[in-house]
Motif scaffolding. Sequence first.
Motif, PDB file in Angstrom:
ATOM      1  N   ALA A  56       9.005  -8.203   7.846  1.00  0.00           N
ATOM      2  CA  ALA A  56       7.780  -7.469   8.155  1.00  0.00           C
ATOM      3  C   ALA A  56       7.737  -6.195   7.321  1.00  0.00           C
ATOM      4  CB  ALA A  56       7.733  -7.119   9.640  1.00  0.00           C
ATOM      5  N   THR A  57       6.635  -5.987   6.621  1.00  0.00           N
ATOM      6  CA  THR A  57       6.488  -4.827   5.738  1.00  0.00           C
ATOM      7  C   THR A  57       5.113  -4.211   5.908  1.00  0.00           C
ATOM      8  OG1 THR A  57       7.961  -5.831   4.092  1.00  0.00           O
ATOM      9  CG2 THR A  57       6.568  -4.031   3.351  1.00  0.00           C
ATOM     10  N   LEU A  58       5.084  -2.889   6.076  1.00  0.00           N
ATOM     11  CA  LEU A  58       3.835  -2.137   6.113  1.00  0.00           C
ATOM     12  C   LEU A  58       3.663  -1.430   4.779  1.00  0.00           C
ATOM     13  CD1 LEU A  58       4.304  -0.529   9.641  1.00  0.00           C
ATOM     14  CD2 LEU A  58       2.974  -2.572   9.082  1.00  0.00           C
ATOM     15  N   ILE A  59       2.438  -1.383   4.275  1.00  0.00           N
ATOM     16  CA  ILE A  59       2.179  -0.772   2.975  1.00  0.00           C
ATOM     17  C   ILE A  59       1.294   0.458   3.139  1.00  0.00           C
ATOM     18  CG2 ILE A  59       1.213  -1.108   0.680  1.00  0.00           C
ATOM     19  CD1 ILE A  59       1.907  -4.021   0.872  1.00  0.00           C
ATOM     20  N   LEU A  60       1.845   1.586   2.727  1.00  0.00           N
ATOM     21  CA  LEU A  60       1.140   2.870   2.734  1.00  0.00           C
ATOM     22  C   LEU A  60       0.631   3.194   1.333  1.00  0.00           C
ATOM     23  CD1 LEU A  60       3.392   5.363   4.775  1.00  0.00           C
ATOM     24  CD2 LEU A  60       1.064   4.674   5.346  1.00  0.00           C
ATOM     25  N   GLU A  61      -0.535   3.819   1.263  1.00  0.00           N
ATOM     26  CA  GLU A  61      -1.073   4.217  -0.034  1.00  0.00           C
ATOM     27  C   GLU A  61      -1.066   5.729  -0.230  1.00  0.00           C
ATOM     28  OE1 GLU A  61      -4.707   2.338  -1.096  1.00  0.00           O
ATOM     29  OE2 GLU A  61      -4.030   0.345  -0.495  1.00  0.00           O
ATOM     30  N   SER A  62      -0.650   6.470   0.803  1.00  0.00           N
ATOM     31  CA  SER A  62      -0.638   7.924   0.704  1.00  0.00           C
ATOM     32  C   SER A  62       0.541   8.491   1.480  1.00  0.00           C
ATOM     33  CB  SER A  62      -1.942   8.521   1.245  1.00  0.00           C
ATOM     34  OG  SER A  62      -1.848   9.934   1.357  1.00  0.00           O
ATOM     35  N   SER A  63       1.213   9.465   0.890  1.00  0.00           N
ATOM     36  CA  SER A  63       2.348  10.116   1.555  1.00  0.00           C
ATOM     37  C   SER A  63       1.900  11.282   2.428  1.00  0.00           C
ATOM     38  CB  SER A  63       3.336  10.636   0.505  1.00  0.00           C
ATOM     39  OG  SER A  63       2.706  11.588  -0.348  1.00  0.00           O
ATOM     40  N   THR A  64       0.593  11.542   2.472  1.00  0.00           N
ATOM     41  CA  THR A  64       0.085  12.695   3.229  1.00  0.00           C
ATOM     42  C   THR A  64      -0.906  12.290   4.323  1.00  0.00           C
ATOM     43  OG1 THR A  64      -1.679  13.062   1.592  1.00  0.00           O
ATOM     44  CG2 THR A  64       0.397  14.245   1.267  1.00  0.00           C
ATOM     45  N   ASP A  65      -1.020  11.004   4.592  1.00  0.00           N
ATOM     46  CA  ASP A  65      -1.940  10.519   5.616  1.00  0.00           C
ATOM     47  C   ASP A  65      -1.214  10.508   6.964  1.00  0.00           C
ATOM     48  OD1 ASP A  65      -3.555   9.011   7.360  1.00  0.00           O
ATOM     49  OD2 ASP A  65      -4.332   7.776   5.735  1.00  0.00           O
ATOM     50  N   ASP A  66      -1.379  11.577   7.739  1.00  0.00           N
ATOM     51  CA  ASP A  66      -0.664  11.715   9.005  1.00  0.00           C
ATOM     52  C   ASP A  66      -0.951  10.562   9.962  1.00  0.00           C
ATOM     53  OD1 ASP A  66       0.494  14.063   8.176  1.00  0.00           O
ATOM     54  OD2 ASP A  66      -0.955  15.363   9.181  1.00  0.00           O
TER      55      ASP A  66
END
Length: 245
Positions: A56-66
């Motif tokens: 299972a993997t979640l993909i984030l596109e921003s390191s600043t999206d709280d």
Amino acid sequence: MEGRLPDRVWSSDDVGKLPYEIAQAQKINSLFGPKGSKDAYDVILDLHNTTAHMGATLILESSTDDFNIQMCKYIQKSMAPLPCAVLLIEQPGVKYETTRSIAKHPIGVEVGPQPQGVIRADILYIMKIVVQYALDFMQYFNEGIEFPPCSIEVYRVLEKIDYPRDDNGDLSAVIHPTLQDQDWKPLNPGDPMFIAMDGSITYYEGEETVYPTFVNEAAYYEKKQAFVKTEKVTLTAQSIHCNSV
């Protein structure tokens, strides 16, 4: 948090003359966007299966999206002891154009390994519980529950690595057996990466330990990607709660 400004403005002019993919992109942008506007969807969960051994993997596109960091933290905690990695694709040189990028808070979900054209009950179950925990998080947020400050370990994309190729651009080697199915495991300097038919081996010559993922993903042969190098980093998020409750 506002969505990202579009790279270009999709026009409805000459729709009948456009390639199918562009016409579909315009349609999706119209349904869920427009991208970068205040009317764009708040959240899109973009669901994929992968042939790679990523779990299972979640993909984030921003390191600043709280909001998204908090959601990933909630999903990870809820799924324990089942692992759930978080991949951060915030890298200028590695760009992914996705349906989810229309939303203000896009989240990608990859679950594998699952061969193309095959349905596996265990993979389907993992996808189901990831979506369920994501929906639970959004429901709690909408009800006004406050999520305190948190931190989360993620794998940040560094670069894509292609297969060795001959002068014609064809593969001249394949993933080495010691790297196959080792997504998220450390790849150390001097470790094997590829092996050719004659037995010759290509070794990792980097100076730092990295963490490969999307190893031998079937859909990426044409994209000239054998795997993605990542590094471990820690992200933090401030507390969040819904102000409209």
